[in-house]
Design a protein around this motif. Sequence first.
Motif, PDB file in Angstrom:
ATOM      1  N   VAL A   1      54.500 -21.130  95.284  1.00  0.00           N
ATOM      2  CA  VAL A   1      53.643 -21.974  94.457  1.00  0.00           C
ATOM      3  C   VAL A   1      52.911 -23.012  95.307  1.00  0.00           C
ATOM      4  N   SER A   2      53.624 -23.621  96.258  1.00  0.00           N
ATOM      5  CA  SER A   2      52.994 -24.640  97.105  1.00  0.00           C
ATOM      6  C   SER A   2      53.759 -24.759  98.418  1.00  0.00           C
TER       7      SER A   2
ATOM      8  N   GLN B   1      50.728 -28.583  99.041  1.00  0.00           N
ATOM      9  CA  GLN B   1      49.415 -27.951  98.873  1.00  0.00           C
ATOM     10  C   GLN B   1      49.574 -26.673  98.047  1.00  0.00           C
ATOM     11  N   SER B   2      48.783 -26.575  97.010  1.00  0.00           N
ATOM     12  CA  SER B   2      48.867 -25.426  96.102  1.00  0.00           C
ATOM     13  C   SER B   2      48.507 -24.125  96.825  1.00  0.00           C
TER      14      SER B   2
ATOM     15  N   GLU C   1      47.417 -20.253  96.029  1.00  0.00           N
ATOM     16  CA  GLU C   1      46.919 -19.407  94.945  1.00  0.00           C
ATOM     17  C   GLU C   1      47.086 -17.923  95.237  1.00  0.00           C
TER      18      GLU C   1
ATOM     19  N   ASP D   1      46.230 -17.112 101.185  1.00  0.00           N
ATOM     20  CA  ASP D   1      46.431 -18.564 101.355  1.00  0.00           C
ATOM     21  C   ASP D   1      47.784 -18.823 102.019  1.00  0.00           C
TER      22      ASP D   1
ATOM     23  N   THR E   1      57.768 -24.434  97.965  1.00  0.00           N
ATOM     24  CA  THR E   1      58.195 -24.374  96.569  1.00  0.00           C
ATOM     25  C   THR E   1      57.909 -22.976  96.039  1.00  0.00           C
TER      26      THR E   1
ATOM     27  N   GLU F   1      58.684 -20.020  92.747  1.00  0.00           N
ATOM     28  CA  GLU F   1      59.103 -19.840  91.357  1.00  0.00           C
ATOM     29  C   GLU F   1      59.957 -18.584  91.272  1.00  0.00           C
TER      30      GLU F   1
END
Length: 418
Positions: A224-225, A229-230, A232, A236, A252, A254
């Motif tokens: 997720v990050s 920083q997110s 996507e 990335d 992070t 999920e």
Amino acid sequence: MNTVIAFIFMFGLLVFIHELGHLIFAKRAGMLAREFAIGFGPKIFSYRKDETLYTVRLLPIGGYVRVAGEDPEIIELKPGHHIGLEFNDFGDVNKIIVNNKSNYPNAKIVEVEQVDLDHELKIDCYELDTDEHHQYSVDRKALFVMDDKETLIAPYDRQFGSKSVGQKGIQVFAGPAMNFLLAIAIFIGLGFLQGVPVDEALIGGVQEDSPAEQAELMEGDEVVSINGQSIETWMDFVMYVQERPDEQLDVTVERDGELLSKSITPESFTEQGETIGRLGVMRMFEDSPGDVILYGFTQTYDITVLIINALGQLVTGQLSLDALAGPVGIYSATDDVVQTGFLNFLMWTAMLSINLGIINLLPLPALDGGRLMFIGLEAIRGKPVDPQKEGVVHFIGFALLMLLMIVVTWNDIERLFM
């Protein structure tokens, strides 16, 4: 040896598919396809089936389909020529012997007065023995015989120039189109073999003894990050990690609807002289038939856009000619790809097929794009450009392309020994 076999297979497949497109639509339009060739230069192998001679030639720099009327006919009869004639059971000429007439004792020797092998299919002549004047009808499938080699005559309706703008355009465009279709087919095949990579940053597997395993990341986790920083997409995620070798990251993920924080330090890894970070995770793949088929089209589109952008940078000077690769450079790159496995080799073949299709569609003389440009001018003007003038343009274009090929190949060789 594996690289040699792979390169020959790849080159042969790309050229064969390209030229097969030209051949299929030439025959569908009723054109006389004299030769289907892979390579240029001296013949290594030849085989004739029906009207077409199929050849493999020495130089691996392309191929061609020689259609009657695209180039000046090799054999041209003029008044005063002495030729031999042989006839079929209906009294029509079925063989025109240009030289070595003594090898054909049954041939009638005549002096040409007038000949029309395009429209009327007639030969007006004088018989040498009696000086009698004759007019003979010529069979539509009559043969020229020169140096004891037989060549079909080409009535005008079998020539390239007799066809409509649409038929000519499709026949020329079919070659590059087949390269795009080949790429789509290869990517679909890859999708069924290995699945389709998902865009999301989903972990498909974790390598043993890797930083990811030590941090207890699991298959199915979605990143997720990182450091707040997110993230996507998978790209990335990869780019962020690669840019930070040996740097502690707060990741992070999920898992089953729950957010988990992990502290991970990517290990250093050297790739093509550059040090990058690596966690030891693999991308998630899916294999539903609909996604696989869609992947064939989207992957072909994405690579097409990438190559077109690179060509644009070449034209604007953002890339130099050193970025181009000829046969030597492609062979060297193929050698590197072959070492990484068969699936990567298939992907490389698909990328080169797209590249071949795009290059051939450039509006440059001697390429399919240049020929399409002249066909477009014919559509606008309502009449074709003078074939002799068009031939000169294509000849000059071909000579310049060969010069470019020499320069690029020389650069390839220099890079090999640097």
